[in-house]
Write an enzyme that holds these catalytic residues in place. Sequence first.
Site, PDB file in Angstrom:
ATOM      1  CB  VAL A 156      -0.964   0.028   1.216  1.00 49.24           C
ATOM      2  CG1 VAL A 156      -1.976  -1.096   1.109  1.00 49.24           C
ATOM      3  CG2 VAL A 156      -0.189  -0.064   2.523  1.00 49.24           C
ATOM      4  CG  ASP A 157       4.929   0.741   0.885  1.00 49.86           C
ATOM      5  OD1 ASP A 157       4.696   0.001  -0.091  1.00 49.86           O
ATOM      6  OD2 ASP A 157       5.740   0.451   1.777  1.00 49.86           O
ATOM      7  CG  ASP A 158       4.895   5.816  -2.862  1.00 53.21           C
ATOM      8  OD1 ASP A 158       3.804   5.561  -3.410  1.00 53.21           O
ATOM      9  OD2 ASP A 158       5.134   6.855  -2.226  1.00 53.21           O
TER      10      ASP A 158
END
Length: 692
Positions: free
Chosen positions: A561-563
């Site tokens: 859910v992050d980069d």
Amino acid sequence: TSFRVRSRWPVMVRNLRGRVGSKVEAVVMGEAVASEDEDLILPNHEFAQHAHVPSFEKYLEMYKRSIEDPAGFWSDMASEFYWKEKWGPHVYSENLDITKGNINIEWFKGGITNICYNCLDKNIESGHGEKIALHWEGNEPGLDDSLTYNQLLDRVCQLANYLKENGVKKGDAVIIYLPMLMELPIAMLACARIGAVHSVVFAGFSAESLEQRIIDCKPKLVLTCNAVKRGKKVINLKDIVDAALLGSSQNGVSVGVCLTYANELAMKKEDTKWQKERDVWWQDVVPKHATKCDVEWVDAEDPLFLLYTSGSTGKPKGVLHTTGGYMIYTAATFKYAFDYKPSDVYWCTADCGWITGHSYVSYGPLLNGATVVLYEGVPNYPDPGRCWDIVDKYKVTIFYTAPTLVRSLMRDGNEYVTRYSRKSLRVLGSVGEPINPSAWRWFYNVVGDSRCPISDTWWQTETGGFMITPLPGAWPQKPGSATFPFFGVQPVIVDEKGKELEGECSGYLCVKNSWPGAFRTLYGDHERYETTYFSAFPGYYFSGDGCSRDKDGYHWLTGRVDDVINVSGHRIGTAEVESALVLHPQCAEAAVVGVEHEIKGQSIYAFVTPVEGVEYSEDFRKSLVLSVRTQIGAFAAPDKIHWAPGLPKTRSGKIMRRILRKIASRQLDELGDTSTLADPQVVDQLIDLADT
Ligand code: PRX
């Protein structure tokens, strides 16, 4: 028999209990039911009978103890290994709440041990010296070698003595840049034996990446080899190391010795570039050393290794693991999640340059006295049947791999699989990314002949070992679900405010407590450790993954859910790729997103704005890709460069990646609200240029 439900009891057990009469419940209660439900693969009773954990009830009993009495549970696990001195009064201590001071995790503090001793000497002392520790299978079929536990110890000691002679002491860093030769696990074990901290850099990273890691951890020595053959390609590793060492010395970090293994099947010694004052041939010096080397006894909390991994900023993070907890955790997870038995032959296709190779090629299996297959080459060379050829050759019983390989072999057709017997296989494993149900079924039905349970193990570089994983034989499987937590792990799913969700839900995956294999810090940057992992949801470790839990309590991982992008199970930070692109003199700006890819899971999609006056050309595209290959490595090369006269930004200048993701995956009717953009026209331009 029934299990009592307690209010403190984790949600997943309540969920299971709540479904009286459901099929899962019936199965876990030991009733035989036939599965009409496509989604449920029932455990094989014969397998379960001989499994370490033969039923869900047994799991619950052990799990319950691991949560209610972690100290007792893990002390029992730890006492199966050799400790020169037992740990202090506290088996563990933890503070996972940033509001209550520094994040601090310790396990078995005060205990004195050595992981190399437990991998080798201990197994030899208990009579297994003549057992094969490593089977090595070369890139070319027919090329192989093996080492018994006795022979492996001799080799490790010779290298350890060489390292000591060259001034490597407890706590010193050593960089290992080696392909999958036996020298790679030998090097790791030799460092561990003398208390040195190894940092293995995957031999697919570029010179720039290697240089960055050398500058960060300042190793006493670099261990490498001149070249390697992967498939038909020869890769000149020594040239890469030379460039990295030159770069690091220009940045004030000089490395005295570059110990180079001569891999003459890939490249002759005389063809290797050489710097006399620094480079030494491994074969010239190491075999001259004694085959006995005293162990450096270390504290359980002394560092064992550093492994750099990608995060959401451009700079890779040095994940630090310590000795005692990591040792117990990798050993226990290996034993239970693969239902390991001494007669097993185990093959994990991961490279030791990644965490999977640390925990489940080297340490976990060797701590259990296992016979491990190491494979130098690529899985589809000379043809897509190579894996099953290797399985039959060594009678592999446990085969652990990544979904990307499963999908690519699936595409090549069943004949490559079915022409081999694969009768020896007993347990299959998957790691690195969510395994889609169709790949799961193919793996199960075709590779495993509908006979072998699949352990879909969810974990991370940071966690050291498995966190959510099936225990084969103990409960019904659902294709694509990593199922339930390993002993001692309390996963929780939280909403964006950090509130724990119960029952059927989906949200952010966190962990509530510490476990022995948890990483202790990011090397040289404890503050980044605290902010990256413990500040998003105070009181919890935040994994960076999304997860949902179904009505039966099964966990389904949904990706980062992050980069961070997961390409073929390799973690790549979007920021790292962007920095590599903008280093190109003609690139003004870049934004990178992940898009779904049939084989790789995700692929890298880059939007690039050129500096003014520069036109799009195929040569420019190629040179941008090359920039990423040289800055990071070939595995991080973007599949698509999307020409972007401008990027969609908010009025405050923030790039709206949500829109870029939709454009990249051509979900053009789902762009959502674009009215907050500084220049909404940019979006139309990007859409127009999508297929150029
Ligand atoms: O997104 C998850 C994915 O891989 C990430 C960890 O990457 P790395 O530290 O490189 O370690 C890979 C090998 C452990 C996780 O945050 N991941 C790993 N295993 C699974 C997975 N996603 C779903 N299911 C898995 N079994």
